[in-house]
Design a protein around this motif. Structure first.
Motif, PDB file in Angstrom:
ATOM      1  N   ASP A   3       0.829  -1.209   0.000  1.00 53.68           N
ATOM      2  CA  ASP A   3       0.000   0.000   0.000  1.00 53.68           C
ATOM      3  C   ASP A   3       0.860   1.255   0.000  1.00 53.68           C
ATOM      4  OD1 ASP A   3      -2.392  -1.427   0.015  1.00 53.68           O
ATOM      5  OD2 ASP A   3      -2.520  -1.438   2.200  1.00 53.68           O
ATOM      6  N   LEU A   4       1.872   1.267   0.857  1.00 49.98           N
ATOM      7  CA  LEU A   4       2.766   2.423   0.912  1.00 49.98           C
ATOM      8  C   LEU A   4       3.479   2.620  -0.416  1.00 49.98           C
ATOM      9  CD1 LEU A   4       3.985   4.732   2.535  1.00 49.98           C
ATOM     10  CD2 LEU A   4       5.705   3.125   3.410  1.00 49.98           C
ATOM     11  N   PHE A   5       3.962   1.554  -0.984  1.00 46.18           N
ATOM     12  CA  PHE A   5       4.632   1.598  -2.286  1.00 46.18           C
ATOM     13  C   PHE A   5       3.711   2.229  -3.334  1.00 46.18           C
ATOM     14  CE2 PHE A   5       6.135   0.051  -6.343  1.00 46.18           C
ATOM     15  CZ  PHE A   5       7.510  -0.008  -6.215  1.00 46.18           C
ATOM     16  N   SER A   6       2.464   1.763  -3.396  1.00 45.12           N
ATOM     17  CA  SER A   6       1.537   2.277  -4.415  1.00 45.12           C
ATOM     18  C   SER A   6       1.165   3.735  -4.162  1.00 45.12           C
ATOM     19  CB  SER A   6       0.283   1.405  -4.491  1.00 45.12           C
ATOM     20  OG  SER A   6      -0.445   1.454  -3.289  1.00 45.12           O
ATOM     21  N   ILE A   7       1.044   4.127  -2.900  1.00 46.73           N
ATOM     22  CA  ILE A   7       0.729   5.530  -2.588  1.00 46.73           C
ATOM     23  C   ILE A   7       1.856   6.446  -3.055  1.00 46.73           C
ATOM     24  CG2 ILE A   7       0.427   7.168  -0.686  1.00 46.73           C
ATOM     25  CD1 ILE A   7      -1.111   4.861   0.781  1.00 46.73           C
ATOM     26  N   ILE A   8       3.086   6.030  -2.832  1.00 52.08           N
ATOM     27  CA  ILE A   8       4.244   6.836  -3.255  1.00 52.08           C
ATOM     28  C   ILE A   8       4.269   6.972  -4.778  1.00 52.08           C
ATOM     29  CG2 ILE A   8       6.774   6.912  -3.353  1.00 52.08           C
ATOM     30  CD1 ILE A   8       6.709   5.455  -0.572  1.00 52.08           C
ATOM     31  N   VAL A   9       4.080   5.861  -5.472  1.00 52.30           N
ATOM     32  CA  VAL A   9       4.100   5.889  -6.939  1.00 52.30           C
ATOM     33  C   VAL A   9       2.940   6.737  -7.472  1.00 52.30           C
ATOM     34  CG1 VAL A   9       3.882   4.473  -9.019  1.00 52.30           C
ATOM     35  CG2 VAL A   9       5.348   3.717  -7.149  1.00 52.30           C
ATOM     36  N   LEU A  10       1.760   6.585  -6.876  1.00 55.15           N
ATOM     37  CA  LEU A  10       0.612   7.401  -7.290  1.00 55.15           C
ATOM     38  C   LEU A  10       0.884   8.888  -7.111  1.00 55.15           C
ATOM     39  CD1 LEU A  10      -2.466   5.393  -5.971  1.00 55.15           C
ATOM     40  CD2 LEU A  10      -2.057   6.105  -8.317  1.00 55.15           C
ATOM     41  N   MET A  11       1.477   9.247  -5.977  1.00 57.94           N
ATOM     42  CA  MET A  11       1.773  10.660  -5.741  1.00 57.94           C
ATOM     43  C   MET A  11       2.769  11.191  -6.768  1.00 57.94           C
ATOM     44  SD  MET A  11       1.186  13.443  -4.096  1.00 57.94           S
ATOM     45  CE  MET A  11       0.493  13.180  -2.480  1.00 57.94           C
ATOM     46  N   GLU A  12       3.750  10.403  -7.106  1.00 59.12           N
ATOM     47  CA  GLU A  12       4.729  10.820  -8.117  1.00 59.12           C
ATOM     48  C   GLU A  12       4.039  11.093  -9.449  1.00 59.12           C
ATOM     49  OE1 GLU A  12       8.632  11.735  -9.528  1.00 59.12           O
ATOM     50  OE2 GLU A  12       7.854  11.470  -7.489  1.00 59.12           O
ATOM     51  N   HIS A  13       3.156  10.192  -9.844  1.00 59.29           N
ATOM     52  CA  HIS A  13       2.435  10.374 -11.112  1.00 59.29           C
ATOM     53  C   HIS A  13       1.480  11.564 -11.047  1.00 59.29           C
ATOM     54  CE1 HIS A  13       3.976   6.899 -13.211  1.00 59.29           C
ATOM     55  NE2 HIS A  13       3.738   6.144 -12.150  1.00 59.29           N
ATOM     56  N   LEU A  35      -4.212  11.547  -0.973  1.00 56.12           N
ATOM     57  CA  LEU A  35      -3.005  10.713  -0.934  1.00 56.12           C
ATOM     58  C   LEU A  35      -2.127  11.050   0.272  1.00 56.12           C
ATOM     59  CD1 LEU A  35      -1.956  10.417  -4.692  1.00 56.12           C
ATOM     60  CD2 LEU A  35      -2.756   8.589  -3.175  1.00 56.12           C
ATOM     61  N   ILE A  36      -2.063  12.321   0.638  1.00 55.13           N
ATOM     62  CA  ILE A  36      -1.275  12.718   1.813  1.00 55.13           C
ATOM     63  C   ILE A  36      -1.860  12.077   3.068  1.00 55.13           C
ATOM     64  CG2 ILE A  36      -0.657  14.675   3.296  1.00 55.13           C
ATOM     65  CD1 ILE A  36      -0.384  16.328   0.655  1.00 55.13           C
ATOM     66  N   VAL A  37      -3.177  12.094   3.196  1.00 60.12           N
ATOM     67  CA  VAL A  37      -3.835  11.469   4.349  1.00 60.12           C
ATOM     68  C   VAL A  37      -3.578   9.960   4.355  1.00 60.12           C
ATOM     69  CG1 VAL A  37      -6.102  10.915   5.345  1.00 60.12           C
ATOM     70  CG2 VAL A  37      -5.598  13.248   4.609  1.00 60.12           C
ATOM     71  N   LYS A  38      -3.700   9.328   3.204  1.00 60.19           N
ATOM     72  CA  LYS A  38      -3.459   7.884   3.118  1.00 60.19           C
ATOM     73  C   LYS A  38      -2.007   7.549   3.447  1.00 60.19           C
ATOM     74  CE  LYS A  38      -7.187   6.727   0.005  1.00 60.19           C
ATOM     75  NZ  LYS A  38      -7.595   6.200  -1.277  1.00 60.19           N
ATOM     76  N   TYR A  39      -1.095   8.388   2.983  1.00 53.79           N
ATOM     77  CA  TYR A  39       0.331   8.183   3.275  1.00 53.79           C
ATOM     78  C   TYR A  39       0.576   8.234   4.784  1.00 53.79           C
ATOM     79  CZ  TYR A  39       5.129   9.700   4.099  1.00 53.79           C
ATOM     80  OH  TYR A  39       6.388   9.846   4.603  1.00 53.79           O
ATOM     81  N   LYS A  40       0.051   9.264   5.427  1.00 54.45           N
ATOM     82  CA  LYS A  40       0.267   9.403   6.879  1.00 54.45           C
ATOM     83  C   LYS A  40      -0.353   8.241   7.645  1.00 54.45           C
ATOM     84  CE  LYS A  40       0.677  14.413   7.043  1.00 54.45           C
ATOM     85  NZ  LYS A  40       0.102  15.663   7.559  1.00 54.45           N
ATOM     86  N   THR A  41      -1.550   7.847   7.249  1.00 52.64           N
ATOM     87  CA  THR A  41      -2.228   6.741   7.918  1.00 52.64           C
ATOM     88  C   THR A  41      -1.459   5.437   7.731  1.00 52.64           C
ATOM     89  OG1 THR A  41      -4.350   7.821   7.552  1.00 52.64           O
ATOM     90  CG2 THR A  41      -4.415   5.489   8.105  1.00 52.64           C
ATOM     91  N   THR A  42      -1.033   5.172   6.507  1.00 52.39           N
ATOM     92  CA  THR A  42      -0.284   3.949   6.212  1.00 52.39           C
ATOM     93  C   THR A  42       1.045   3.948   6.952  1.00 52.39           C
ATOM     94  OG1 THR A  42      -1.328   3.857   4.028  1.00 52.39           O
ATOM     95  CG2 THR A  42       0.635   2.508   4.351  1.00 52.39           C
ATOM     96  N   LEU A  43       1.712   5.076   6.990  1.00 52.11           N
ATOM     97  CA  LEU A  43       2.988   5.166   7.695  1.00 52.11           C
ATOM     98  C   LEU A  43       2.808   4.899   9.187  1.00 52.11           C
ATOM     99  CD1 LEU A  43       5.754   5.632   6.496  1.00 52.11           C
ATOM    100  CD2 LEU A  43       5.587   8.019   7.160  1.00 52.11           C
ATOM    101  N   ASN A  44       1.701   5.361   9.762  1.00 58.63           N
ATOM    102  CA  ASN A  44       1.424   5.083  11.173  1.00 58.63           C
ATOM    103  C   ASN A  44       1.254   3.588  11.420  1.00 58.63           C
ATOM    104  OD1 ASN A  44       1.592   7.700  12.099  1.00 58.63           O
ATOM    105  ND2 ASN A  44      -0.589   8.105  11.859  1.00 58.63           N
ATOM    106  N   PHE A  45       0.558   2.901  10.504  1.00 54.92           N
ATOM    107  CA  PHE A  45       0.363   1.457  10.648  1.00 54.92           C
ATOM    108  C   PHE A  45       1.678   0.698  10.528  1.00 54.92           C
ATOM    109  CE2 PHE A  45      -4.164   2.114   9.071  1.00 54.92           C
ATOM    110  CZ  PHE A  45      -4.715   1.924  10.330  1.00 54.92           C
ATOM    111  N   LEU A  46       2.579   1.213   9.728  1.00 55.66           N
ATOM    112  CA  LEU A  46       3.842   0.527   9.469  1.00 55.66           C
ATOM    113  C   LEU A  46       5.008   1.092  10.281  1.00 55.66           C
ATOM    114  CD1 LEU A  46       3.547   0.325   5.563  1.00 55.66           C
ATOM    115  CD2 LEU A  46       3.062  -1.493   7.221  1.00 55.66           C
ATOM    116  N   SER A  47       4.705   1.869  11.301  1.00 53.85           N
ATOM    117  CA  SER A  47       5.756   2.577  12.041  1.00 53.85           C
ATOM    118  C   SER A  47       6.819   1.645  12.628  1.00 53.85           C
ATOM    119  CB  SER A  47       5.154   3.445  13.142  1.00 53.85           C
ATOM    120  OG  SER A  47       4.475   2.633  14.074  1.00 53.85           O
ATOM    121  N   GLU A  48       6.464   0.407  12.917  1.00 50.36           N
ATOM    122  CA  GLU A  48       7.441  -0.535  13.471  1.00 50.36           C
ATOM    123  C   GLU A  48       8.424  -1.036  12.414  1.00 50.36           C
ATOM    124  OE1 GLU A  48       6.665  -2.970  16.495  1.00 50.36           O
ATOM    125  OE2 GLU A  48       5.368  -1.495  17.457  1.00 50.36           O
TER     126      GLU A  48
END
Length: 190
Positions: A3-13, A35-48
């Protein structure tokens, strides 16, 4: 991780599409904010497992400089920079000036009341930069815009519950007051 990977690529495009005028600001802004909200949320889930955006991108060999920049700033480019020709829209200039003053005063009052959490200050700064961009005739090199942008970057790099230090709050208040005073001086010139 996917999910994080796809959010980053989507933002780039999305950033590239906006730069190339493939999409309008009206289409870009809500998509970018989402996308910014999704990025922050996903990053929080993956913080470990994900310590930073840069380390994640290095590990998965991603090269997305526009996405890194947008996530670092934390607001769409339409908020960060004036979009369109506001110099011609003088019919609403009073409204835009009043909104800008409101956001300056709200931010200064928040800091004086010792509200220092990132999630308290970031929305006010985002509103302030957006209203500054709407003011017709405001010089592109207005120093206050750069100061607000820098504080947005600092706050965006923090967790929502993190707080700026007392020294940072004092510095932010000093810089925002300076910007507010300079804004008034520019209004007197016109």
């Amino acid at each position: 991780m996917a999910d994080l990977f796809s959010i980053i690529v989507l933002m780039e495009h999305l950033e590239k599409a906006f730069i190339r005028d493939s999409i309008t600001p009206e289409e870009y802004t809500p998509q970018c904010a989402n996308l910014i909200v999704k990025y922050k949320t996903t990053l929080n889930f993956l913080s470990e497992s994900v310590t930073s955006l840069e380390s994640f991108m290095n590990e998965y060999k991603l090269t997305c400089p526009a996405a890194i920049n947008r996530f670092k700033i934390g607001v769409p480019a339409t908020y960060e920079h004036a979009v369109g020709d506001n110099k011609l829209d003088t019919s609403k200039s009073g409204k835009y000036i009043a909104e800008t003053v409101l956001h300056f005063v709200t931010l200064m009052d928040s800091l004086r009341l010792n509200r220092r959490a990132a999630d308290d200050l970031h929305p006010i700064l985002a509103d302030l930069i957006q209203s500054l961009n709407n003011v017709p005739g405001l010089p592109a090199d207005f120093e206050g815009r750069a100061k607000v942008r820098q504080w947005l970057i600092i706050l965006n790099s923090m967790k929502a519950s993190d707080e700026i230090s007392e020294d940072q709050a004092r510095q932010m208040l000093f810089e925002i007051e300076q910007s507010h005073n300079e804004f008034y001086r520019l209004l007197d010139i016109e």
